[in-house]
Design a protein around this motif. Structure first.
Motif, PDB file in Angstrom:
ATOM      1  N   HIS A  35       0.812  -1.212   0.000  1.00  0.00           N
ATOM      2  CA  HIS A  35       0.000   0.000   0.000  1.00  0.00           C
ATOM      3  C   HIS A  35       0.850   1.268   0.000  1.00  0.00           C
ATOM      4  O   HIS A  35       0.378   2.325  -0.369  1.00  0.00           O
ATOM      5  CB  HIS A  35      -0.935  -0.026   1.205  1.00  0.00           C
ATOM      6  N   HIS A  36       2.102   1.168   0.381  1.00  0.00           N
ATOM      7  CA  HIS A  36       2.959   2.348   0.481  1.00  0.00           C
ATOM      8  C   HIS A  36       3.969   2.369  -0.658  1.00  0.00           C
ATOM      9  O   HIS A  36       4.641   1.377  -0.931  1.00  0.00           O
ATOM     10  CB  HIS A  36       3.671   2.370   1.829  1.00  0.00           C
ATOM     11  N   SER A  37       4.098   3.517  -1.316  1.00  0.00           N
ATOM     12  CA  SER A  37       5.022   3.631  -2.442  1.00  0.00           C
ATOM     13  C   SER A  37       6.460   3.430  -1.995  1.00  0.00           C
ATOM     14  O   SER A  37       7.294   2.949  -2.762  1.00  0.00           O
ATOM     15  CB  SER A  37       4.850   4.971  -3.143  1.00  0.00           C
ATOM     16  N   SER A  39       7.485   1.214   0.116  1.00  0.00           N
ATOM     17  CA  SER A  39       7.684  -0.243   0.112  1.00  0.00           C
ATOM     18  C   SER A  39       7.962  -0.735  -1.292  1.00  0.00           C
ATOM     19  O   SER A  39       8.832  -1.590  -1.499  1.00  0.00           O
ATOM     20  CB  SER A  39       6.447  -0.958   0.657  1.00  0.00           C
ATOM     21  N   LEU A  40       7.220  -0.229  -2.260  1.00  0.00           N
ATOM     22  CA  LEU A  40       7.429  -0.626  -3.652  1.00  0.00           C
ATOM     23  C   LEU A  40       8.804  -0.206  -4.146  1.00  0.00           C
ATOM     24  O   LEU A  40       9.491  -0.962  -4.842  1.00  0.00           O
ATOM     25  CB  LEU A  40       6.352  -0.017  -4.547  1.00  0.00           C
ATOM     26  N   ALA A  41       9.222   1.000  -3.798  1.00  0.00           N
ATOM     27  CA  ALA A  41      10.532   1.501  -4.219  1.00  0.00           C
ATOM     28  C   ALA A  41      11.652   0.671  -3.605  1.00  0.00           C
ATOM     29  O   ALA A  41      12.615   0.312  -4.295  1.00  0.00           O
ATOM     30  CB  ALA A  41      10.679   2.971  -3.842  1.00  0.00           C
TER      31      ALA A  41
END
Length: 161
Positions: A35-37, A39-41
């Motif tokens: 849900h958090h960008s 985390s994706l990065a």
């Protein structure tokens, strides 16, 4: 008692779900990505760095495997197959070739020996698998070219939790 009250009362949560309210009605929305960008990065940063280091370190070994495949049978060293990834995106999966050239065309000759029901096709001693291919499959080394898929962002080393 509805699921929202039960979850709140028990203190339990569903990791891949968030609660939202629309027109005063509660909804449970399931998500399949963090849900958090941030985390994706971080996930992408780790994917790139680990797969790049692994690719650089393993490249000489992969060249040796490529030579063995080429000596063992004619045809391309890399097998490419269209696969469907996250959210239905199509991409070409890379693997070291473990079967003879044109193995898909030869499949009709051995279809009656299929040992599994459904869409899966499996034969214990598949005659289409090369000598080098048996070794590559047994050791999992046929998967090494997938490091390129990870570098391209089509696959990931890290599972989502």
């Amino acid at each position: 008692m509805d699921i929202f009250k039960r979850l709140h009362k028990t203190g339990k949560s569903i990791n891949n779900a968030i609660t939202t309210v629309f027109a005063r009605e509660p909804f449970l929305t399931f998500i399949n990505i963090p849900h958090h960008s941030a985390s994706l990065a971080l996930k992408r940063f780790i994917d790139i760095n680990i797969s790049l280091i692994a690719f650089i370190l393993l490249f000489p070994f992969m060249l040796i495997l490529a030579a063995i495949i080429k000596i063992d049978s004619k045809g391309p060293v890399i097998f490419k197959q269209e696969r469907v990834g996250l959210r239905g995106r199509k991409f070409l999966l890379y693997k070291f070739r473990t079967m003879v050239q044109d193995a898909e065309k030869l499949k009709t000759e051995v279809e009656d020996k299929n040992e599994v029901d459904g869409p899966v096709f499996k034969i214990e001693n598949n005659p289409r698998i090369t000598k080098a291919g048996r070794f590559l499959r047994k050791t999992g080394l046929d998967e090494l070219p997938q490091l390129l898929n990870i570098l391209k962002g089509e696959m990931s080393l890290i599972c989502q939790v």
